[in-house]
Design a protein around this motif. Structure first.
Motif, PDB file in Angstrom:
ATOM      1  N   UNK A 217      -4.391  -2.474   0.370  1.00 12.41           N
ATOM      2  CA  UNK A 217      -4.786  -2.307   1.786  1.00 12.41           C
ATOM      3  C   UNK A 217      -6.144  -2.328   1.939  1.00 12.41           C
ATOM      4  N   UNK A 218      -6.633  -3.698   2.261  1.00 14.07           N
ATOM      5  CA  UNK A 218      -8.179  -3.526   2.720  1.00 14.07           C
ATOM      6  C   UNK A 218      -8.461  -2.913   3.779  1.00 14.07           C
ATOM      7  N   UNK A 219      -9.798  -2.486   3.837  1.00 12.21           N
ATOM      8  CA  UNK A 219     -10.191  -1.587   5.239  1.00 12.21           C
ATOM      9  C   UNK A 219      -9.762  -2.528   6.393  1.00 12.21           C
ATOM     10  N   UNK A 220      -9.226  -2.055   7.496  1.00 12.14           N
ATOM     11  CA  UNK A 220      -9.118  -2.662   8.648  1.00 12.14           C
ATOM     12  C   UNK A 220      -7.737  -3.420   8.854  1.00 12.14           C
ATOM     13  N   UNK A 221      -7.123  -3.795   7.688  1.00 15.56           N
ATOM     14  CA  UNK A 221      -6.014  -4.689   7.622  1.00 15.56           C
ATOM     15  C   UNK A 221      -4.647  -3.837   7.303  1.00 15.56           C
ATOM     16  N   UNK A 222      -3.575  -4.355   7.246  1.00 17.01           N
ATOM     17  CA  UNK A 222      -2.339  -3.907   6.858  1.00 17.01           C
ATOM     18  C   UNK A 222      -2.033  -4.120   5.467  1.00 17.01           C
ATOM     19  N   UNK A 223      -1.275  -3.108   4.804  1.00 12.79           N
ATOM     20  CA  UNK A 223      -1.029  -3.192   3.388  1.00 12.79           C
ATOM     21  C   UNK A 223      -0.271  -4.829   3.142  1.00 12.79           C
TER      22      UNK A 223
ATOM     23  N   UNK B  94     -10.343  -1.681  -2.187  1.00 10.73           N
ATOM     24  CA  UNK B  94      -9.242  -1.502  -1.312  1.00 10.73           C
ATOM     25  C   UNK B  94      -8.689  -0.217  -1.628  1.00 10.73           C
ATOM     26  N   UNK B  95      -7.515   0.087  -0.963  1.00 13.13           N
ATOM     27  CA  UNK B  95      -6.537   1.250  -1.325  1.00 13.13           C
ATOM     28  C   UNK B  95      -5.451   0.517  -1.926  1.00 13.13           C
ATOM     29  N   UNK B  96      -5.143   1.044  -3.123  1.00 13.11           N
ATOM     30  CA  UNK B  96      -3.935   0.374  -3.528  1.00 13.11           C
ATOM     31  C   UNK B  96      -2.728   1.665  -3.803  1.00 13.11           C
ATOM     32  N   UNK B  97      -1.678   0.897  -3.004  1.00 14.24           N
ATOM     33  CA  UNK B  97      -0.650   1.725  -2.752  1.00 14.24           C
ATOM     34  C   UNK B  97       0.507   1.459  -3.464  1.00 14.24           C
ATOM     35  N   UNK B  98       1.210   2.633  -3.977  1.00 13.80           N
ATOM     36  CA  UNK B  98       2.329   2.233  -4.592  1.00 13.80           C
ATOM     37  C   UNK B  98       3.703   2.990  -3.823  1.00 13.80           C
ATOM     38  N   UNK B  99       4.827   2.047  -3.629  1.00 17.00           N
ATOM     39  CA  UNK B  99       5.868   2.633  -2.942  1.00 17.00           C
ATOM     40  C   UNK B  99       7.322   2.421  -3.818  1.00 17.00           C
ATOM     41  N   UNK B 100       8.247   3.182  -3.555  1.00 20.52           N
ATOM     42  CA  UNK B 100       9.381   3.002  -4.185  1.00 20.52           C
ATOM     43  C   UNK B 100      10.498   3.063  -3.189  1.00 20.52           C
ATOM     44  N   UNK B 101      11.847   2.520  -3.375  1.00 20.77           N
ATOM     45  CA  UNK B 101      13.036   2.697  -2.702  1.00 20.77           C
ATOM     46  C   UNK B 101      14.146   2.765  -3.492  1.00 20.77           C
TER      47      UNK B 101
END
Lengths: 116, 110
Positions: free
Chosen positions: A37-43, A88-95
């Motif tokens: 996720x770059x600043x000002x943008x969606x993931x 950027x922010x590096x997001x981890x997600x799980x499902x």
């Protein structure tokens, strides 16, 4: 229930250095995602794992980014060498099993990278 | 390709005001649609979803209706609270990967 854990929360490096981010998903969640996720943008999806296999890495810049999920649990995302545009922010997600197609992802708080 | 467009922010409202955040999408096939929210200092979390045309997703007083004819999924709330201040992301799933909009920042003052 423990959430998705990520570390480090913040990292500052100089360009051309390397960095690694770690993610531990929610117990029992088969699918793991890394988003940028770059600043000002969606993931934006970088890579998706199903257990320890890669499902989609079409948007991963493979010349500098790599990711692995050994044993189908936690995962590491590495950048080497880093560029300024990797800040950027590096997001981890799980499902959990069978919900990935339904878009119900559980996100960690993210790892914020600043490249100087 | 598949994409999501949502209204630019920030949106600034007074408490108890009506909220609308517009979201339109482009997709092949029949995607599922979502709103995710990110409160200050927290991770993204699912707010509501709709999986087929005319479905209405709702949660915490927020609602959104999947409109196939206008390719839209606008988020609404009748009376916002200060605690609703956050960044809201519209997203679609066409397969397994979520595609997000750029996000809309909502700021609610008392």
């Amino acid at each position: 229930e423990a959430g998705v854990a990520q570390s480090p929360r913040y990292k500052i490096i100089e360009k051309r250095q390397s960095v690694a981010f770690w993610c531990n998903p929610i117990s029992g969640h088969a699918t793991l995602y890394w988003y940028q996720q770059i600043l000002g943008q969606g993931p934006k999806l970088l890579i998706q794992f199903q257990n320890n296999g890669v499902v989609d890495d079409s948007q991963l810049p493979k010349d500098r980014f790599s990711a692995e999920r050994l044993k189908g649990v936690d995962s590491t995302l590495k950048i080497q060498p880093a560029k300024l545009e990797d800040s950027a922010v590096y997001l981890c997600a799980s499902s959990p099993p069978r919900s990935g197609n339904m878009g119900e992802l559980f996100f960690g708080e993210g790892s914020r990278l600043t490249v100087l | 390709g598949n994409s999501v467009t949502q209204m630019e922010g920030p949106v600034t409202l007074s408490e108890e005001a009506f909220l609308t955040i517009n979201c339109t999408y482009t997709a092949t096939g029949y995607p599922s649609l979502f709103w995710y929210v990110q409160y200050p200092g927290e991770g993204l979390q699912l707010l509501l979803k709709a999986t087929k045309a005319d479905d209405k997703g709702s949660n915490k007083g927020f609602e959104a209706t999947y409109r196939k004819e206008t390719t839209s999924f606008h988020l609404e709330k009748g009376s916002v609270q200060v605690s609703d201040s956050a960044v809201y992301f519209c997203a679609l799933s066409a397969g397994t990967a979520l595609i997000f909009g750029k996000g809309t920042t909502l700021s609610v003052s008392s």
